[in-house]
Write an enzyme that holds these catalytic residues in place. Structure first.
Site, PDB file in Angstrom:
ATOM      1  N   LYS A  42      -2.401  40.854 -33.239  1.00 47.00           N
ATOM      2  CA  LYS A  42      -1.691  39.656 -32.806  1.00 47.00           C
ATOM      3  C   LYS A  42      -2.391  37.891 -32.748  1.00 47.00           C
ATOM      4  O   LYS A  42      -1.311  37.307 -32.879  1.00 47.00           O
ATOM      5  CB  LYS A  42      -1.229  39.521 -31.231  1.00 47.00           C
ATOM      6  CG  LYS A  42      -1.240  41.510 -30.694  1.00 47.00           C
ATOM      7  CD  LYS A  42      -1.568  41.627 -29.084  1.00 47.00           C
ATOM      8  CE  LYS A  42      -1.357  43.072 -29.121  1.00 47.00           C
ATOM      9  NZ  LYS A  42      -1.742  43.519 -28.038  1.00 47.00           N
ATOM     10  N   GLY A  43      -3.668  37.884 -32.907  1.00 51.02           N
ATOM     11  CA  GLY A  43      -3.634  36.455 -32.685  1.00 51.02           C
ATOM     12  C   GLY A  43      -3.319  35.674 -34.022  1.00 51.02           C
ATOM     13  O   GLY A  43      -3.594  33.955 -33.726  1.00 51.02           O
ATOM     14  N   GLU A  99      -4.400  34.505 -40.799  1.00 44.33           N
ATOM     15  CA  GLU A  99      -5.646  34.962 -39.641  1.00 44.33           C
ATOM     16  C   GLU A  99      -6.025  33.287 -38.867  1.00 44.33           C
ATOM     17  O   GLU A  99      -6.126  32.649 -39.127  1.00 44.33           O
ATOM     18  CB  GLU A  99      -7.049  35.293 -40.170  1.00 44.33           C
ATOM     19  CG  GLU A  99      -7.625  36.719 -40.282  1.00 44.33           C
ATOM     20  CD  GLU A  99      -6.959  37.553 -38.664  1.00 44.33           C
ATOM     21  OE1 GLU A  99      -6.686  37.238 -38.431  1.00 44.33           O
ATOM     22  OE2 GLU A  99      -7.409  38.335 -39.520  1.00 44.33           O
ATOM     23  N   ASP A 100      -6.452  33.647 -37.169  1.00 38.73           N
ATOM     24  CA  ASP A 100      -6.479  32.785 -36.783  1.00 38.73           C
ATOM     25  C   ASP A 100      -8.040  32.513 -36.508  1.00 38.73           C
ATOM     26  O   ASP A 100      -8.600  31.503 -36.599  1.00 38.73           O
ATOM     27  CB  ASP A 100      -6.674  33.318 -35.045  1.00 38.73           C
ATOM     28  CG  ASP A 100      -7.012  35.055 -35.048  1.00 38.73           C
ATOM     29  OD1 ASP A 100      -7.161  35.437 -35.562  1.00 38.73           O
ATOM     30  OD2 ASP A 100      -6.547  34.879 -33.442  1.00 38.73           O
ATOM     31  N   ASP A 103     -14.183  36.156 -38.821  1.00 36.48           N
ATOM     32  CA  ASP A 103     -15.803  35.938 -37.951  1.00 36.48           C
ATOM     33  C   ASP A 103     -17.156  36.704 -38.486  1.00 36.48           C
ATOM     34  O   ASP A 103     -17.856  36.780 -39.608  1.00 36.48           O
ATOM     35  CB  ASP A 103     -15.528  37.195 -36.478  1.00 36.48           C
ATOM     36  CG  ASP A 103     -16.903  36.671 -35.275  1.00 36.48           C
ATOM     37  OD1 ASP A 103     -17.557  36.811 -35.703  1.00 36.48           O
ATOM     38  OD2 ASP A 103     -16.369  36.796 -34.312  1.00 36.48           O
ATOM     39  N   LYS A 131     -16.053  31.400 -38.802  1.00 36.03           N
ATOM     40  CA  LYS A 131     -17.539  31.247 -37.378  1.00 36.03           C
ATOM     41  C   LYS A 131     -18.311  31.958 -38.632  1.00 36.03           C
ATOM     42  O   LYS A 131     -18.864  33.143 -38.745  1.00 36.03           O
ATOM     43  CB  LYS A 131     -17.076  32.219 -37.196  1.00 36.03           C
ATOM     44  CG  LYS A 131     -18.092  31.480 -35.074  1.00 36.03           C
ATOM     45  CD  LYS A 131     -17.660  32.714 -33.989  1.00 36.03           C
ATOM     46  CE  LYS A 131     -17.590  32.394 -33.050  1.00 36.03           C
ATOM     47  NZ  LYS A 131     -17.158  33.698 -32.282  1.00 36.03           N
ATOM     48  N   PHE A 152     -17.669  31.485 -27.101  1.00 34.74           N
ATOM     49  CA  PHE A 152     -16.522  33.096 -27.417  1.00 34.74           C
ATOM     50  C   PHE A 152     -15.783  31.936 -27.042  1.00 34.74           C
ATOM     51  O   PHE A 152     -15.603  31.103 -25.714  1.00 34.74           O
ATOM     52  CB  PHE A 152     -17.354  33.679 -25.432  1.00 34.74           C
ATOM     53  CG  PHE A 152     -16.349  34.626 -26.050  1.00 34.74           C
ATOM     54  CD1 PHE A 152     -14.853  34.856 -25.917  1.00 34.74           C
ATOM     55  CD2 PHE A 152     -17.238  36.019 -25.233  1.00 34.74           C
ATOM     56  CE1 PHE A 152     -13.633  35.896 -26.162  1.00 34.74           C
ATOM     57  CE2 PHE A 152     -16.038  36.916 -25.554  1.00 34.74           C
ATOM     58  CZ  PHE A 152     -14.966  37.182 -25.855  1.00 34.74           C
ATOM     59  N   ASP A 159      -7.837  36.256 -27.836  1.00 33.69           N
ATOM     60  CA  ASP A 159      -7.399  36.371 -26.530  1.00 33.69           C
ATOM     61  C   ASP A 159      -9.252  36.761 -25.918  1.00 33.69           C
ATOM     62  O   ASP A 159     -10.304  37.365 -26.940  1.00 33.69           O
ATOM     63  CB  ASP A 159      -6.720  37.488 -26.396  1.00 33.69           C
ATOM     64  CG  ASP A 159      -7.439  38.944 -27.310  1.00 33.69           C
ATOM     65  OD1 ASP A 159      -7.961  39.047 -28.786  1.00 33.69           O
ATOM     66  OD2 ASP A 159      -7.594  39.905 -26.839  1.00 33.69           O
ATOM     67  N   ARG A 165      -4.538  33.908 -24.862  1.00 34.47           N
ATOM     68  CA  ARG A 165      -4.038  33.712 -26.451  1.00 34.47           C
ATOM     69  C   ARG A 165      -2.342  32.610 -25.786  1.00 34.47           C
ATOM     70  O   ARG A 165      -1.976  31.387 -27.538  1.00 34.47           O
ATOM     71  CB  ARG A 165      -2.875  35.227 -26.635  1.00 34.47           C
ATOM     72  CG  ARG A 165      -3.938  35.777 -26.684  1.00 34.47           C
ATOM     73  CD  ARG A 165      -2.835  37.214 -27.409  1.00 34.47           C
ATOM     74  NE  ARG A 165      -2.987  38.661 -27.566  1.00 34.47           N
ATOM     75  CZ  ARG A 165      -4.655  38.871 -28.847  1.00 34.47           C
ATOM     76  NH1 ARG A 165      -4.845  38.628 -29.202  1.00 34.47           N
ATOM     77  NH2 ARG A 165      -4.973  40.178 -28.714  1.00 34.47           N
TER      78      ARG A 165
HETATM   79  C1  PRP Z   1      -9.523  39.493 -34.689  1.00 34.46           C
HETATM   80  C2  PRP Z   1      -9.556  37.744 -35.720  1.00 34.46           C
HETATM   81  C3  PRP Z   1      -9.733  38.335 -36.551  1.00 34.46           C
HETATM   82  C4  PRP Z   1     -10.658  39.357 -36.602  1.00 34.46           C
HETATM   83  C5  PRP Z   1     -11.162  38.786 -36.690  1.00 34.46           C
HETATM   84  O1  PRP Z   1      -8.156  40.461 -34.076  1.00 34.46           O
HETATM   85  O2  PRP Z   1      -7.482  37.907 -35.215  1.00 34.46           O
HETATM   86  O3  PRP Z   1      -7.961  39.957 -36.658  1.00 34.46           O
HETATM   87  O4  PRP Z   1     -10.583  39.682 -35.011  1.00 34.46           O
HETATM   88  O5  PRP Z   1     -12.918  39.101 -36.776  1.00 34.46           O
HETATM   89  P1  PRP Z   1     -14.340  39.557 -37.774  1.00 34.46           P
HETATM   90  O6  PRP Z   1     -13.974  38.528 -39.281  1.00 34.46           O
HETATM   91  O7  PRP Z   1     -15.103  40.268 -37.429  1.00 34.46           O
HETATM   92  O8  PRP Z   1     -13.624  40.918 -38.824  1.00 34.46           O
HETATM   93  P2  PRP Z   1      -8.748  41.436 -33.179  1.00 34.46           P
HETATM   94  O9  PRP Z   1      -9.542  42.743 -33.610  1.00 34.46           O
HETATM   95  O10 PRP Z   1      -9.298  40.584 -32.108  1.00 34.46           O
HETATM   96  O11 PRP Z   1      -6.891  41.320 -32.954  1.00 34.46           O
HETATM   97  P3  PRP Z   1      -5.762  40.537 -32.393  1.00 34.46           P
HETATM   98  O12 PRP Z   1      -5.655  39.362 -33.437  1.00 34.46           O
HETATM   99  O13 PRP Z   1      -4.738  41.730 -32.026  1.00 34.46           O
HETATM  100  O14 PRP Z   1      -6.878  39.330 -31.051  1.00 34.46           O
END
Ligand code: PRP
Length: 180
Positions: A42-43, A99-100, A103, A131, A152, A159, A165
């Site tokens: 969703k992000g 993507e948002d 990580d 990051k 964080f 979220d 969000r």
């Molecule tokens: C978050 C974010 C990325 C992912 C990044 O999504 O939106 O998709 O984590 O992390 P990574 O580089 O460690 O893989 P999340 O799974 O929390 O879902 P969301 O978008 O619904 O919050």
């Protein structure tokens, strides 16, 4: 500012200027292509909408939902496709995954590979936040909004426990909120 937020890392204004810059770069690079922006629910939703407004070449939008996290705050390293692209024209599509945040890098490195296997003509990636200090796999997005420290962060799509969000900025969450 929301009372659970310690500080603002990216203001609304800064997010708008980043999105303008990225929109311009995308418009330049995809002028003669069949651009399909693929947002990861969703992000990525708010950032995708902001970038979209700044794209001046023809483009389509689509969404996937993937899960790379378990219930905790660290990546599980596995990617589940919860909502897939339902298109029959993958071979013609120049996919740009939006993507948002990057990580650990697991989500985008696996999703990029998955889109290539699905037969996309080209696959590139775009993220608002990067990051690099948290990387577990080597991965670099093609379009990066800004590099951030290992804090964080929530807001503008990101979220904690499905909340925050809707904040119009990216903020650092107070420790007492998640360290109970
Ligand atoms: C978050 C974010 C990325 C992912 C990044 O999504 O939106 O998709 O984590 O992390 P990574 O580089 O460690 O893989 P999340 O799974 O929390 O879902 P969301 O978008 O619904 O919050």
């Amino acid at each position: 500012m929301n009372r659970d937020i310690q500080s603002i890392l990216l203001s609304e204004r800064k997010i708008r200027s980043i999105s303008k810059r990225i929109g311009r770069e995308i418009s330049r690079d995809y002028a003669d292509k069949k651009l399909v922006l693929v947002g990861t629910l969703k992000g990525a939703l708010p950032f995708m909408a902001e970038v979209l407004k700044n794209i001046t070449v023809p483009c389509e939008i689509d969404f996937v939902k993937v899960s790379s996290y378990g219930s905790g705050t660290t990546s599980s390293g596995t990617l589940k496709i919860l909502l897939d692209l339902l298109r029959s024209d993958m071979a013609e599509c120049d996919v740009l995954i939006v993507e948002d945040i990057v990580d650990s890098g697991n989500t985008l490195s696996k999703l990029t590979k998955y889109m290539r296997e699905k037969g996309a003509k080209s696959v590139r990636t775009c993220t608002l936040l990067d990051k690099p200090s948290r990387r577990e796999v080597e991965f670099e997005a093609d379009y990066v909004g800004t590099v951030i420290p290992d804090e964080f962060v929530v807001g503008f799509g990101l979220d904690y426990d499905e909340k925050y969000r809707n904040l119009p900025y990216i903020g650092v969450l107070k420790k007492e909120v998640y360290q109970k």
